[in-house]
Design a protein around this motif. Structure first.
Motif, PDB file in Angstrom:
ATOM      1  N   TYR A 217     -38.165 -12.861  60.045  1.00 54.69           N
ATOM      2  CA  TYR A 217     -39.650 -12.543  59.362  1.00 54.69           C
ATOM      3  C   TYR A 217     -39.126 -13.047  58.183  1.00 54.69           C
ATOM      4  CZ  TYR A 217     -43.339  -9.558  58.060  1.00 54.69           C
ATOM      5  OH  TYR A 217     -44.499  -9.262  56.835  1.00 54.69           O
ATOM      6  N   SER A 218     -40.247 -13.423  57.961  1.00 55.73           N
ATOM      7  CA  SER A 218     -39.691 -14.164  56.223  1.00 55.73           C
ATOM      8  C   SER A 218     -41.304 -13.814  55.657  1.00 55.73           C
ATOM      9  CB  SER A 218     -40.188 -16.678  56.665  1.00 55.73           C
ATOM     10  OG  SER A 218     -38.619 -16.183  56.774  1.00 55.73           O
TER      11      SER A 218
ATOM     12  N   VAL B  51     -29.974 -10.861  56.275  1.00 56.04           N
ATOM     13  CA  VAL B  51     -31.553 -10.848  54.369  1.00 56.04           C
ATOM     14  C   VAL B  51     -30.745 -12.113  53.918  1.00 56.04           C
ATOM     15  CG1 VAL B  51     -32.441 -10.284  52.515  1.00 56.04           C
ATOM     16  CG2 VAL B  51     -31.806  -8.670  54.486  1.00 56.04           C
ATOM     17  N   THR B  52     -31.998 -13.236  53.667  1.00 54.85           N
ATOM     18  CA  THR B  52     -31.202 -14.973  53.519  1.00 54.85           C
ATOM     19  C   THR B  52     -32.906 -14.687  52.699  1.00 54.85           C
ATOM     20  OG1 THR B  52     -30.354 -14.876  55.649  1.00 54.85           O
ATOM     21  CG2 THR B  52     -31.109 -16.836  53.957  1.00 54.85           C
ATOM     22  N   VAL B  53     -31.510 -15.245  50.750  1.00 58.87           N
ATOM     23  CA  VAL B  53     -32.907 -16.131  50.075  1.00 58.87           C
ATOM     24  C   VAL B  53     -32.349 -17.140  50.133  1.00 58.87           C
ATOM     25  CG1 VAL B  53     -32.969 -14.099  49.367  1.00 58.87           C
ATOM     26  CG2 VAL B  53     -31.201 -15.148  48.535  1.00 58.87           C
ATOM     27  N   SER B  54     -33.613 -18.294  49.851  1.00 59.36           N
ATOM     28  CA  SER B  54     -34.043 -19.363  49.490  1.00 59.36           C
ATOM     29  C   SER B  54     -34.170 -19.681  48.151  1.00 59.36           C
ATOM     30  CB  SER B  54     -33.887 -20.338  50.829  1.00 59.36           C
ATOM     31  OG  SER B  54     -33.467 -19.852  51.998  1.00 59.36           O
TER      32      SER B  54
ATOM     33  N   SER C  10     -28.077 -18.643  50.547  1.00 60.82           N
ATOM     34  CA  SER C  10     -27.520 -17.398  50.623  1.00 60.82           C
ATOM     35  C   SER C  10     -27.889 -16.303  51.239  1.00 60.82           C
ATOM     36  CB  SER C  10     -26.686 -16.507  49.605  1.00 60.82           C
ATOM     37  OG  SER C  10     -26.177 -16.033  49.410  1.00 60.82           O
ATOM     38  N   SER C  11     -26.760 -15.305  52.460  1.00 59.77           N
ATOM     39  CA  SER C  11     -27.273 -14.375  53.128  1.00 59.77           C
ATOM     40  C   SER C  11     -26.077 -12.387  52.659  1.00 59.77           C
ATOM     41  CB  SER C  11     -27.023 -14.986  54.718  1.00 59.77           C
ATOM     42  OG  SER C  11     -27.746 -15.847  55.093  1.00 59.77           O
ATOM     43  N   VAL C  12     -26.816 -12.024  53.119  1.00 59.68           N
ATOM     44  CA  VAL C  12     -25.705 -10.288  53.303  1.00 59.68           C
ATOM     45  C   VAL C  12     -26.656  -9.680  54.076  1.00 59.68           C
ATOM     46  CG1 VAL C  12     -25.961  -8.369  52.005  1.00 59.68           C
ATOM     47  CG2 VAL C  12     -25.963 -10.452  50.899  1.00 59.68           C
TER      48      VAL C  12
ATOM     49  N   THR D 292     -36.360 -14.296  54.416  1.00 59.85           N
ATOM     50  CA  THR D 292     -35.729 -14.330  55.850  1.00 59.85           C
ATOM     51  C   THR D 292     -35.138 -12.763  56.106  1.00 59.85           C
ATOM     52  OG1 THR D 292     -36.333 -16.514  55.759  1.00 59.85           O
ATOM     53  CG2 THR D 292     -35.699 -15.398  57.742  1.00 59.85           C
ATOM     54  N   PHE D 293     -35.822 -12.016  56.895  1.00 60.16           N
ATOM     55  CA  PHE D 293     -34.800 -10.980  57.947  1.00 60.16           C
ATOM     56  C   PHE D 293     -34.311 -11.730  59.230  1.00 60.16           C
ATOM     57  CE2 PHE D 293     -37.601  -9.132  54.655  1.00 60.16           C
ATOM     58  CZ  PHE D 293     -37.265  -8.226  53.378  1.00 60.16           C
ATOM     59  N   GLU D 294     -33.077 -11.741  59.337  1.00 64.92           N
ATOM     60  CA  GLU D 294     -33.217 -12.312  60.629  1.00 64.92           C
ATOM     61  C   GLU D 294     -32.451 -11.588  61.499  1.00 64.92           C
ATOM     62  OE1 GLU D 294     -30.516 -15.779  59.524  1.00 64.92           O
ATOM     63  OE2 GLU D 294     -30.977 -15.960  57.681  1.00 64.92           O
ATOM     64  N   PHE D 295     -33.137 -11.354  62.414  1.00 63.69           N
ATOM     65  CA  PHE D 295     -32.540 -10.454  64.124  1.00 63.69           C
ATOM     66  C   PHE D 295     -31.848 -11.277  64.701  1.00 63.69           C
ATOM     67  CE2 PHE D 295     -35.646  -8.991  61.768  1.00 63.69           C
ATOM     68  CZ  PHE D 295     -35.906  -7.998  60.996  1.00 63.69           C
TER      69      PHE D 295
END
Length: 753
Positions: free
Chosen positions: A618-619, A658-661, A668-670, A731-734
């Protein structure tokens, strides 16, 4: 040559004989079954009749133990004993007389069954709606009939027959099982253990007593006929006020019990005064609805003594005369409760200027807090609203002239059904703390969450709001007088109290959070603020339990709250576009309570299952760089709220990335679990009977929102080439949890000062 085959016809008399023989066999079989059944019924119907009647008598008699007429406990018990015995038996006899005219069956049995069921349904319906209590009524009467029949059979035929012994033993067994089920506290929920590591506290434990000695006294009318501390033994006499414009009808029974009408309601308070040189911030605590004859205001002595020792002038306000009773309730009572709180402040302000009173030069009228429990919690926020109005919205002929500096409101398991002019009660820029429990068997839902959403922080004041959801906390144990019973006896016997925190544990939580919040807001000690933004800073002071918390202050700037429209591809900010992939469900809607009540907050629901499709995401895509205060900096954080709305059996914690671009192509992801775990679904069973549970309390789980904050420095640490001032997607990656369903809301940036 033609052959003829002769078919012999069975004689008619032979056919008739066989049919008669078969019929006789059926009759004999029926007779062999009917005779023992009839014998059993003849032997047991009296016992079943008495059993149904007795269970009804016991129900009525049990209610008498928690019923207050104002005439004394002995009178109450004797009165209900007579009603239970004489009233029920007279009703049964009247029913028997009526049924005899139309039935030739054992009339006592029919009358007992019908009257017991009618009285039981009527009695239970006084406490809960009909659809909620019907299964319970059927169960109680059925138990009375069955146990009565089991005991009645041997009592009628004697104990010589083996079947009588068996029936007697079965009766003892069924009665024992029922009593065991009724009087045991219940069962523990099957929960997966979720381990949350505490953070090191950055302040002193706020539940520890402070340096002030505490002086306790009362003020009141001096004419209270029920309690000497507000009657002839009152320490400081105060005026009465006319509350008739704020509430509904004041019954004659209420007037008889209290000795006053609604036109002269007393201002009674229990004061906890810090010794030493003032002035001290003023804190008022008000109880909620309870039996008016079982006084509630002393139940907050533990808070009053703690807060006064830490330098808060604390008053536990008496509003028991607004509470419910056997004689009925008071309509509009929350309006009356709220208005009366402000009249107490008005009276205390006047007393603080009089040299011959204990309040002289002791009250800091620039720092005031209201604490309310249950209906008192809604009264506290309503009083804050009244405080800023010039006229009463429900009767504009009534003027208000308060305008006190109420800085803080604390709500303990508050109700939230009251409206003003058919509008939701909303207040701006007040410090607000909400505490509620998963095992609140009175409200059954986290109603205060809707009140929390009605607090708007505009940024004009340095205010904050915080909520703490406590697994295992109930409604009553915030008050020592109310205790673990969230409903009236004998309904308390149906509550599942095994999963509850101990009363002292629950009050340890309220002591810690109430005291800490007042330290932060009235004493302006900023070292306590982190425990409200992240409960892990307070875990060392709290009992072991599952906690879920929300937080917001003016540094939170939300760019997607999902309140703008029904288009799932847009966000609150016009510069954000939304995309999503590989979800089983993706839709926006309102987060509901357990019983489908409106909650007042919308968000996006996301459900995934990797066995169906992998890499769900979900972005939020930024078409234009966000401007201050919505832009990201090294000191800011990405914030959002989320609730686990998976099915009750899916108790595994949910994790996602959670990824920010940024515009330069770097990302980068956390992992969420590296910041704070999202708890699995928390199944809750308020009662010992599941069929009663569903009708009374609704769904087995309740979604509760948790605030998450991810420092932007963590993204920078993961990839130093990410440009935080040029973030163009979030972006929320599941793909970390195999399946789950969450509710996502309040996405934005946290800009600490």
């Amino acid at each position: 040559m033609k052959w003829r085959i002769r078919v012999e016809q069975e004689p008619e008399y032979e056919k008739t004989r066989k049919e008669t023989h078969n019929q006789n066999k059926v009759k004999k079989l029926f007779t062999r079954i009917r005779l023992p059944v009839q014998s059993f019924f003849n032997a047991s119907w009296k016992g079943a009749s008495y059993g149904a009647t007795l269970i009804t008598m016991l129900l009525i008699f049990a209610i008498g133990f928690d019923f207050h007429t104002g005439l004394g406990k002995l009178v109450d018990v004797v009165l209900f004993f007579l009603i239970a015995i004489i009233g029920t038996w007279v009703a049964v006899k009247i029913g028997e007389w009526l049924i005899k005219r139309v039935k030739k069956l054992p009339t006592l049995f029919i009358a007992s069954l019908a009257i017991s069921l009618t009285i039981t349904i009527y009695t239970l319906d006084q406490f809960r709606s009909l659809e909620n209590i019907l299964p319970l009524a059927y169960l109680l009467v059925a138990i009375g009939v069955i146990t009565g029949a089991l005991f009645g059979y041997p009592l009628t035929l004697g104990l010589k027959k083996p079947l009588s012994i068996i029936m007697l033993l079965l009766g003892v067994f069924v009665t024992g099982i029922f009593c065991y089920w009724l009087f045991t506290p219940g069962t523990l929920d099957e929960r997966l253990a979720n381990t949350v590591e505490p953070f090191s506290p950055v302040s002193q434990n706020p539940s520890e007593y402070g340096s002030h000695e505490v002086n306790t006294f009362t003020y009141g009318s001096g004419t209270d006929k029920q309690r000497d501390e507000f009657g002839n033994e009152v320490d400081l006499q105060t005026r009465s006020v006319n509350a008739s414009s704020m509430i509904g009808e004041w019954s004659k029974e209420r007037e008889w019990f209290w000795g006053f009408k609604d036109a002269n309601v007393p201002l009674n308070g229990r004061v906890f005064m810090p010794e030493g040189e003032g002035p001290f911030p003023l804190v008022l605590i008000v109880h909620g609805n309870h039996k008016m004859e079982d006084f509630s205001d002393q139940g907050y002595n533990y808070l009053g003594e703690l807060l006064a020792s830490r330098g808060f002038l604390t008053v536990s306000v008496d509003e028991n005369f607004f509470n419910s009773s056997w004689s009925g309730g008071v309509s509009g009572d929350i309006n009356g409760r709220a208005w009366l709180l402000l009249k107490h402040i008005e009276e205390i302000e006047s007393l603080s200027t009089q040299q011959d009173t204990q309040f002289f030069n002791k009250v800091d009228m620039d720092h005031i807090a209201l604490i309310g429990h249950s209906r008192g919690g809604q009264a506290a926020i309503l009083a804050t609203k009244f405080n800023e109005l010039d006229r009463y919205p429900n009767n504009a002929n009534m003027r208000f002239d308060f305008n006190y500096k109420i800085e803080t409101v604390i709500a303990l398991a508050p109700t939230d059904y009251q409206t003003l002019s058919d509008r939701k009660i909303e207040v701006d820029d007040v410090n607000y703390l909400l505490l509620g429990g998963s095992y609140d068997s009175d409200l059954s839902e986290f109603e205060g969450d809707r009140q929390y959403n009605g607090i708007e922080l505009t940024g004009s004041e340095n205010a904050m709001k915080s909520s703490l959801y406590i697994d295992g906390a109930n409604h009553g144990q915030f008050n020592t007088a109310w205790g673990e019973n969230d409903t009236y006896f004998p309904f308390t016997l149906l509550l599942n109290k095994q999963p509850l925190l101990e009363g002292d544990e629950q009050r340890q939580i309220s002591s810690t959070y109430v005291s800490g919040f007042l330290e932060a807001t009235l004493h302006e000690d900023e070292s306590y603020q982190p425990m409200f933004e992240d409960y892990r800073y307070a875990l060392e002071w709290l009992p072991k339990a599952t906690y879920i918390s929300q937080y917001e202050d003016p540094s939170y700037h939300i760019f997607s709250d999902f309140e703008e429209d029904v288009n799932v591809l847009t966000a609150t900010s016009p510069y954000i576009e939304i995309t999503a992939n590989s979800f089983i469900q993706w839709y926006e809607g309102e987060l509901e309570f357990r019983r489908d009540k409106e909650r007042g907050t919308h968000g996006v629901f996301l459900k995934w299952d990797q066995s169906y499709s992998k890499n769900a995401s979900y972005s939020l895509d930024l078409t234009k760089p966000l401007q201050d205060p919505y832009n990201f900096t090294p000191n800011s954080g990405l914030t959002f709220t989320a609730a686990n709305v998976s099915e009750a059996e899916d108790q595994q914690p949910v994790d996602f990335k959670v990824t920010v671009s940024s515009a330069n192509g770097e990302s980068s992801s956390v992992m969420l679990s590296d910041i704070m775990p999202m708890h699995g679904a928390l199944p809750i069973q308020h009662t010992k009977t599941k069929f009663f549970e569903e009708r009374r309390y609704g769904e087995p789980t309740e979604p509760v929102l948790q605030t998450f904050n991810i420092p932007m420095q963590l993204f920078k640490k993961e990839n130093s080439f990410v440009k935080l001032d040029e973030i163009d997607s979030i972006t929320f990656e599941f793909n970390a949890s195999p399946k789950g369903k969450i509710f996502l809301d309040q996405i934005g940036v946290n800009q600490p000062n």
